[in-house]
Design an enzyme around this catalytic site. Structure first.
Site, short mmCIF file in Angstrom:
data_model
loop_
_atom_site.label_atom_id
_atom_site.label_comp_id
_atom_site.label_asym_id
_atom_site.label_seq_id
_atom_site.Cartn_x
_atom_site.Cartn_y
_atom_site.Cartn_z
CG HIS A 150 -1.73 -1.16 1.48
ND1 HIS A 150 -2.92 -1.40 0.79
CD2 HIS A 150 -1.58 -2.20 2.34
CE1 HIS A 150 -3.45 -2.52 1.23
NE2 HIS A 150 -2.67 -3.03 2.16
O1 RIB Z 1 -4.67 0.39 4.94
C1 RIB Z 1 -3.29 0.31 4.69
C2 RIB Z 1 -2.52 1.17 5.65
O2 RIB Z 1 -2.72 0.66 6.97
C3 RIB Z 1 -1.00 1.15 5.41
O3 RIB Z 1 -0.46 2.41 5.70
C4 RIB Z 1 -0.50 0.12 6.40
O4 RIB Z 1 0.83 0.44 6.85
C5 RIB Z 1 -1.48 0.25 7.53
O5 RIB Z 1 -1.02 1.25 8.38
#
Ligand code: RIB
Ligand code: CA
Length: 318
Positions: free
Chosen positions: A240
């Site tokens: 992500h």
């Molecule tokens: O939903 C994904 C996010 O949530 C990313 O930043 C991951 O590190 C978690 O913090």
């Protein structure tokens, strides 16, 4: 070469760590500070993880400052098993020997912005609390922020709830402050980050690079893949946060729509969800556009950029 000034706000976090390594591989970037925020894990753990990352990459010249422990209104809910007890389980790095330069991340951000002779790019890959406090406490510094690249939100589905993505769900009021600040932001939400994955056989290449940073990232992939592939049935390990960095490095890897994004803070079921304007032509009005929302990524190009960033650390004295 004129370098791009960057402040990187995060909650390492496996994908934060991968995003950080991609950023640290950029010789055209001047990373002024890494600031941490309670999110994936406690402020203590995410800060120690940030220090570990700068140590393994040989970048302890960059100051780390810890920030807000939790959201504006409620207790911090951590992401638990997805990132493990430490917030970055699976690595084999020692406890950090360096210390955070400050426990006032917002103050350090403000100082950097005040002193910078040009606008600074902010990257947010954790909960938005630090940046929201910065914008509320120092509104005159908005003009010193050129853009904000965020991993957060979604327009189709959530992960922490059916509708809400964790980073904005954890502190929707903070996300609302950032989205309504009048500073252009690029949003890399779950809609695109679910396309930004590496399969096990793809990230296995890291083990052939024979460099400690690549081995560290491979360890993170091995751990994080369990929750992505086994627990949630994704085709690979979702990186992500790295999207918020990759889009700054090479926006041609992504397709975007210019539209309006806002937060739902009051819904019983939908609190923490993003409302992204997707109605056809005519919406939103030009004066309502506040974001470039990434909707597609060239997954192979993204993967190559990520792997090349890790290989970079084998070519330089770390
Ligand atoms: O939903 C994904 C996010 O949530 C990313 O930043 C991951 O590190 C978690 O913090
Ligand atoms: Ca994160």
């Amino acid at each position: 070469m004129k370098k791009i000034p960057i402040i990187f706000d995060c909650d390492p976090g496996h994908d934060d760590a991968i995003a950080l390594v991609m950023a640290l591989a950029r010789e055209d970037w001047d990373i002024k500070a890494i600031t941490t925020v309670g999110g994936n894990n406690t402020i203590k753990n995410v800060t120690e993880n940030a220090l570990r990352i700068l140590e393994v990459t040989g970048r302890t010249d960059i100051p780390v400052a810890s920030g807000m422990e939790g959201p504006f209104l409620k207790e911090l809910v951590q992401t638990g098993k997805f990132h493990g007890k430490s917030g970055m389980d699976g690595h084999h790095l020692p406890d950090p020997v360096t210390k955070a330069a400050s426990d006032d991340a917002v103050g350090l951000m403000a100082k950097i912005l005040e002193e910078s002779d040009e606008p600074v790019t902010l990257i947010i890959t954790g909960v938005f609390t630090n940046v929201a406090v910065l914008l509320l406490a120092y509104p005159h510094l908005k003009s010193k922020i050129s853009k904000i690249s965020i991993m957060g939100g979604s327009y189709y589905r959530g992960n922490w709830s059916p509708i809400a993505e964790f980073n904005v769900w954890a502190d929707p009021e903070a996300a609302d402050v950032v989205m309504r600040a009048g500073i252009p932001f690029d949003m890399y939400g779950l809609d695109v980050t679910h396309q930004a994955y590496l399969k096990r056989e793809e990230y296995a290449e890291l083990r052939t690079y024979n460099n400690p940073v690549a081995d560290f990232i491979a360890d993170l992939f091995d751990f994080f893949s369990k929750s992505c592939i086994e627990d949630r049935g994704h085709p690979g390990c979702l990186v992500h946060d790295a999207c918020a960095v990759a889009g700054l490095i090479d926006p041609s890897l992504f397709r975007y729509i210019d539209t309006h994004v806002q937060m739902d803070m009051d819904g019983d079921i939908t609190r923490g969800g993003c409302v992204v304007e997707l109605r056809p032509k005519g919406w939103p009005r030009d004066d309502e556009v506040n974001s470039k929302v990434a909707v597609w990524v060239d997954r192979i190009g993204f993967m190559k950029l990520l792997l090349d960033s890790c290989a970079y650390f084998g070519k330089k004295e770390v």
